[in-house]
Design an enzyme around this catalytic site. Structure first.
Site, short mmCIF file in Angstrom:
data_model
loop_
_atom_site.label_atom_id
_atom_site.label_comp_id
_atom_site.label_asym_id
_atom_site.label_seq_id
_atom_site.Cartn_x
_atom_site.Cartn_y
_atom_site.Cartn_z
CE LYS A 78 11.50 -4.08 -6.12
NZ LYS A 78 10.96 -5.44 -6.10
CG HIS B 297 10.32 -11.22 -6.06
ND1 HIS B 297 10.07 -11.09 -7.40
CD2 HIS B 297 10.12 -12.52 -5.76
CE1 HIS B 297 9.73 -12.27 -7.90
NE2 HIS B 297 9.74 -13.15 -6.92
#
Length: 181
Positions: A72, A62
């Protein structure tokens, strides 16, 4: 906190300093100032997400595209996962390469994945609770995904194909060669 390089440009393993005694343990999970000093990367996060999955679940690959791209910081709070980052930045010297690492509640490692990367993980324990810190807010219209079993990437997910549990979205993702993911 120790920062270790991965083979991918701007992607780092974060290893905490753990203080243990008869009562248990303590560690600083993240320190923005130390992270920025050690990596030169922005360590400001605006959204935290948690997922719980059972053995065989594969989530990925993703990404968020354009102005909604996300860096992230990921970790496994319970159980263990095989975590994978793929460099999708066409101007990067490590474009098209992937890196995998076992993240677990036991090893307490974290992986920093910069903007422009695809990300996924497979659950290799009975269950796993996974944490994502994101430096940008999620935007549904900016979602992208690359096929988990793309032949050009040839990712080893540490699972047998017949044990993999995938969402419809992940089964129908675009190929790496498409570049429109």
């Amino acid at each position: 906190m120790k920062i270790k390089n991965t083979p991918l440009k701007d992607c780092y393993i974060i290893e905490p300093t753990i203080f243990e005694d008869e009562r248990g343990y303590f560690f600083e999970k993240f320190n923005e100032r130390k992270f920025e000093e050690l990596t030169g990367m922005n360590g400001h996060f605006v959204q935290d997400n948690i997922s719980k999955s059972s053995y065989g679940v594969l989530r990925g690959l993703h990404l968020q595209k354009g102005e909604h791209a996300q860096a992230k910081l990921v970790s496994c709070l319970e159980g263990k996962v095989w975590d994978v980052a793929v460099d999708l930045r066409e101007d990067s010297p490590t474009f098209g390469q992937w890196f995998g690492i076992e993240l677990s509640a036991e090893n307490k490692l974290q992986l920093y994945i910069p903007r422009g990367f695809g990300h996924g993980f497979s659950v290799i324990s009975e269950t796993a609770v996974f944490s994502y810190k994101c430096d940008n807010f999620y935007n549904k219209e900016a979602e992208g995904s690359v096929k988990y079993n793309d032949k050009d990437l040839n990712i080893d997910w540490k699972l047998k194909e017949e044990d993999m549990i995938l969402s419809d979205k992940d089964q129908n993702s675009l190929s790496f060669q498409d570049k429109n993911y």
